[in-house]
Design a protein around this motif. Structure first.
Motif, PDB file in Angstrom:
ATOM      1  N   ASP A 164       0.638  -1.146  -0.099  1.00 18.75           N
ATOM      2  CA  ASP A 164      -0.087   0.148  -0.040  1.00 18.75           C
ATOM      3  C   ASP A 164       0.901   1.432  -0.050  1.00 18.75           C
ATOM      4  N   SER A 165       1.970   1.316   0.701  1.00 20.65           N
ATOM      5  CA  SER A 165       2.573   2.317   0.728  1.00 20.65           C
ATOM      6  C   SER A 165       3.832   2.347  -0.429  1.00 20.65           C
ATOM      7  N   ALA A 166       4.151   1.453  -1.204  1.00 19.13           N
ATOM      8  CA  ALA A 166       4.785   1.273  -2.425  1.00 19.13           C
ATOM      9  C   ALA A 166       4.425   2.225  -3.495  1.00 19.13           C
ATOM     10  N   PRO A 167       5.596   2.908  -4.283  1.00 16.38           N
ATOM     11  CA  PRO A 167       4.999   3.451  -5.467  1.00 16.38           C
ATOM     12  C   PRO A 167       4.131   2.545  -6.365  1.00 16.38           C
ATOM     13  N   LEU A 168       3.188   2.972  -6.984  1.00 12.32           N
ATOM     14  CA  LEU A 168       2.392   2.309  -7.792  1.00 12.32           C
ATOM     15  C   LEU A 168       2.767   2.414  -9.292  1.00 12.32           C
ATOM     16  N   LYS A 169       2.818   1.392 -10.080  1.00 13.15           N
ATOM     17  CA  LYS A 169       3.319   1.331 -11.337  1.00 13.15           C
ATOM     18  C   LYS A 169       2.665   2.331 -12.493  1.00 13.15           C
ATOM     19  N   ASN A 170       3.437   2.929 -13.100  1.00  9.17           N
ATOM     20  CA  ASN A 170       2.756   4.002 -14.055  1.00  9.17           C
ATOM     21  C   ASN A 170       2.401   3.372 -15.127  1.00  9.17           C
ATOM     22  N   GLU A 171       1.044   3.716 -15.767  1.00 11.46           N
ATOM     23  CA  GLU A 171       0.614   3.012 -16.900  1.00 11.46           C
ATOM     24  C   GLU A 171       0.545   4.142 -17.823  1.00 11.46           C
ATOM     25  N   PRO A 172       0.497   3.882 -19.241  1.00 14.48           N
ATOM     26  CA  PRO A 172       0.201   4.906 -20.250  1.00 14.48           C
ATOM     27  C   PRO A 172      -1.344   5.292 -20.227  1.00 14.48           C
ATOM     28  N   VAL A 173      -1.536   6.540 -20.048  1.00 14.59           N
ATOM     29  CA  VAL A 173      -2.899   7.105 -20.123  1.00 14.59           C
ATOM     30  C   VAL A 173      -2.804   8.411 -20.932  1.00 14.59           C
ATOM     31  N   ALA A 174      -4.112   8.924 -21.326  1.00  7.63           N
ATOM     32  CA  ALA A 174      -4.266   9.911 -21.811  1.00  7.63           C
ATOM     33  C   ALA A 174      -3.984  11.266 -21.016  1.00  7.63           C
ATOM     34  N   ASP A 175      -3.476  12.383 -21.289  1.00 15.11           N
ATOM     35  CA  ASP A 175      -3.290  13.533 -20.405  1.00 15.11           C
ATOM     36  C   ASP A 175      -4.592  14.268 -20.376  1.00 15.11           C
ATOM     37  N   SER A 176      -4.914  15.017 -19.325  1.00 11.76           N
ATOM     38  CA  SER A 176      -6.048  15.867 -19.169  1.00 11.76           C
ATOM     39  C   SER A 176      -5.679  16.755 -18.108  1.00 11.76           C
ATOM     40  N   ASP A 177      -6.767  17.494 -17.800  1.00  6.93           N
ATOM     41  CA  ASP A 177      -6.904  18.453 -16.799  1.00  6.93           C
ATOM     42  C   ASP A 177      -7.607  17.682 -15.419  1.00  6.93           C
ATOM     43  N   SER A 178      -7.987  16.566 -15.646  1.00 10.07           N
ATOM     44  CA  SER A 178      -8.892  16.080 -14.637  1.00 10.07           C
ATOM     45  C   SER A 178      -8.075  15.624 -13.429  1.00 10.07           C
ATOM     46  N   THR A 187     -15.350   6.459  -1.953  1.00 13.08           N
ATOM     47  CA  THR A 187     -15.863   7.766  -2.476  1.00 13.08           C
ATOM     48  C   THR A 187     -15.242   8.532  -3.249  1.00 13.08           C
ATOM     49  N   GLU A 188     -15.363   8.862  -4.627  1.00 12.14           N
ATOM     50  CA  GLU A 188     -14.413   9.524  -5.321  1.00 12.14           C
ATOM     51  C   GLU A 188     -15.233  10.701  -5.964  1.00 12.14           C
ATOM     52  N   VAL A 189     -14.318  11.799  -6.386  1.00  9.12           N
ATOM     53  CA  VAL A 189     -14.976  12.720  -7.199  1.00  9.12           C
ATOM     54  C   VAL A 189     -13.765  13.283  -8.163  1.00  9.12           C
ATOM     55  N   THR A 190     -14.382  13.928  -9.295  1.00  8.54           N
ATOM     56  CA  THR A 190     -13.407  14.328 -10.603  1.00  8.54           C
ATOM     57  C   THR A 190     -13.462  15.618 -10.550  1.00  8.54           C
ATOM     58  N   ILE A 191     -12.501  16.361 -10.536  1.00 10.79           N
ATOM     59  CA  ILE A 191     -12.477  18.027 -10.518  1.00 10.79           C
ATOM     60  C   ILE A 191     -11.334  18.363 -11.551  1.00 10.79           C
ATOM     61  N   GLU A 192     -11.880  19.768 -12.332  1.00  9.41           N
ATOM     62  CA  GLU A 192     -11.116  20.044 -13.207  1.00  9.41           C
ATOM     63  C   GLU A 192     -10.156  21.425 -12.541  1.00  9.41           C
ATOM     64  N   ASP A 193      -9.062  21.290 -12.658  1.00  3.00           N
ATOM     65  CA  ASP A 193      -8.405  22.490 -11.922  1.00  3.00           C
ATOM     66  C   ASP A 193      -6.997  22.502 -12.575  1.00  3.00           C
ATOM     67  N   LYS A 194      -6.855  23.516 -13.609  1.00  6.52           N
ATOM     68  CA  LYS A 194      -5.676  23.681 -14.058  1.00  6.52           C
ATOM     69  C   LYS A 194      -4.658  24.083 -13.254  1.00  6.52           C
ATOM     70  N   SER A 195      -4.903  25.126 -12.411  1.00 11.00           N
ATOM     71  CA  SER A 195      -3.854  25.690 -11.608  1.00 11.00           C
ATOM     72  C   SER A 195      -3.249  24.664 -10.613  1.00 11.00           C
ATOM     73  N   LEU A 196      -4.336  23.639 -10.039  1.00  9.62           N
ATOM     74  CA  LEU A 196      -3.799  22.459  -9.054  1.00  9.62           C
ATOM     75  C   LEU A 196      -2.766  21.649  -9.788  1.00  9.62           C
ATOM     76  N   LYS A 197      -3.054  21.157 -11.173  1.00 13.56           N
ATOM     77  CA  LYS A 197      -2.449  20.219 -11.625  1.00 13.56           C
ATOM     78  C   LYS A 197      -1.024  20.898 -12.134  1.00 13.56           C
ATOM     79  N   ARG A 198      -0.751  22.095 -12.451  1.00 13.11           N
ATOM     80  CA  ARG A 198       0.246  22.772 -12.840  1.00 13.11           C
ATOM     81  C   ARG A 198       1.240  22.864 -11.585  1.00 13.11           C
TER      82      ARG A 198
END
Length: 379
Positions: free
Chosen positions: A35-49, A64-75
């Motif tokens: 659970d505390s180990a780094p998760l393996k990265n996998e190819p996915v499409a970029d987005s601001d989500s 429980t999950e939610v998807t947010i759109e926040d360019k400032s946070l992602k940057r």
């Protein structure tokens, strides 16, 4: 300070060694490590989500999950650097996920909006305004996932006698319907139907159990943090529901019928259902912390063991219950404490119950810091 930390590490190793003859290794240990180990990265499409997900433990099916759109946070996340170490004994219950450079990045987030590099266990520094926005998102999500922390007197008004409500187990995510039949110090509840009884039994692995579990009680648009056990006992009032008796649901400060005392195991589960497990345990006295450790050992709850000791634990006994009453003392100026507790227990590969004494050694870094159990020697 370095000598104190070194002593802490040695004492932490001691607990595993001293319990080796009576406590068995659990497959949950490798699960916790993963659970505390780094998760393996996998190819996915970029987005601001950016996806936020909350769960009471890494293995909890209820999420429980939610998807947010926040360019400032992602940057800010992409430009951020690791700063201070993350020193809490368990990882945050909220995870953050976003895609960048055709890969998925997964990070932890605390209730205050601190972002955690899970692999390095370091806090990622963000601009204050960005962190405030993230904190708002996290608090909103956690309020949807967890329950209100109400006292028994308040909860009793929300759930009057003969009211029916939904009960959701925060680990398995399974839900069933129940009805409050009685109870003046906590709620005496029965499953409504045969199907509800079968669901309750499945939550406990197919058998009735006194083990405490964190649950959410839902009625009339409100969700309350609570704790239940799953053992039929006492009076029966709903015929044909395949449940011979009632089971109990506890809330903040509720007491048992027999002893008229607060049940420590129920109270820690109530706080888990409210999303306040770490905050609650960090404020406990040494004796209350020992009660949590005993409850965790009894139920094989690795997360609770980790919260009490500050380290990942991979051990359990088949059963353990406290016998002796605590003789508490003033520890306000102490940094270390040694105390003995009489218990009944069943070793992992045994069937007989025996009376034993456990010698606990507890430490804290300063009088302002929380206590940790650094060793527990079973005699």
């Amino acid at each position: 300070m370095s000598s104190v930390r070194s002593t802490h590490r040695h004492r932490t190793l001691l607990i595993t060694f001293l319990l080796a003859l009576l406590l068995t290794q659990s497959v949950g240990h490798s699960a916790l490590a993963n659970d505390s180990a780094p998760l393996k990265n996998e190819p996915v499409a970029d987005s601001d989500s950016i996806v936020l997900l909350v769960a009471s433990s890494p293995r909890a099916a209820y999420q429980t999950e939610v998807t947010i759109e926040d360019k400032s946070l992602k940057r800010a996340l992409e430009a951020s650097l690791s700063a201070d170490p993350y020193t809490e004994p368990i990882l945050p219950d909220t995870m953050l996920r976003y895609n960048t450079k055709n890969q998925t990045v997964r990070l932890g987030v605390t209730p205050t909006g601190d972002v955690i590099d899970l692999a390095a266990r370091q806090i990622i520094k963000l601009p204050s305004k960005v962190q405030e926005t993230l904190q708002s998102h996290v608090q909103t999500l956690r309020s949807k996932h967890y329950g209100e922390l109400l006292t028994w007197e308040e909860a009793s008004l929300v759930l009057p006698k003969f009211s029916s409500f939904s009960i959701l187990d925060v680990e398995s995510g399974l839900s069933f319907e129940g009805q409050r039949r009685a109870g003046s110090h906590h709620a005496d509840v029965q499953p409504l139907t045969k199907v509800d009884s079968a669901t309750l039994k499945s939550i406990y692995g197919g058998q009735w159990s006194w083990d405490r579990r964190a649950v959410l009680v839902k009625l009339n648009g409100r969700t309350l943090a609570a704790s239940m056990h799953g053992m039929p006992h006492g009076g029966d009032g709903i015929p044909g529901n395949d449940f011979n008796g009632h089971f109990c649901i506890h809330f903040l400060g509720s007491v048992t019928h027999g002893s008229r005392s607060v049940d420590p195991a129920h109270q820690v589960m109530v706080h888990r259902a409210a999303g306040l497990l770490l905050d609650y345990v960090s404020k406990l006295s040494p004796w209350a912390l020992i009660d949590v450790w005993i409850s965790a050992a009894h139920q094989g709850d690795l997360q609770l063991l980790q919260v009490t000791t500050g380290q990942e634990q991979a051990m359990h006994v088949r059963s353990m219950r406290r016998l002796s009453k605590f003789t508490e003392q003033d520890v306000s100026q102490l940094l270390q404490l040694d105390t003995a507790v009489d218990v009944t227990m069943t070793a992992a590969r045994a069937s007989a119950v025996s009376s034993r004494r456990v010698l606990f050694h507890l430490e804290r870094a300063s009088v302002q810091d929380r206590w940790y159990i650094r060793s527990a020697v079973i005699q």
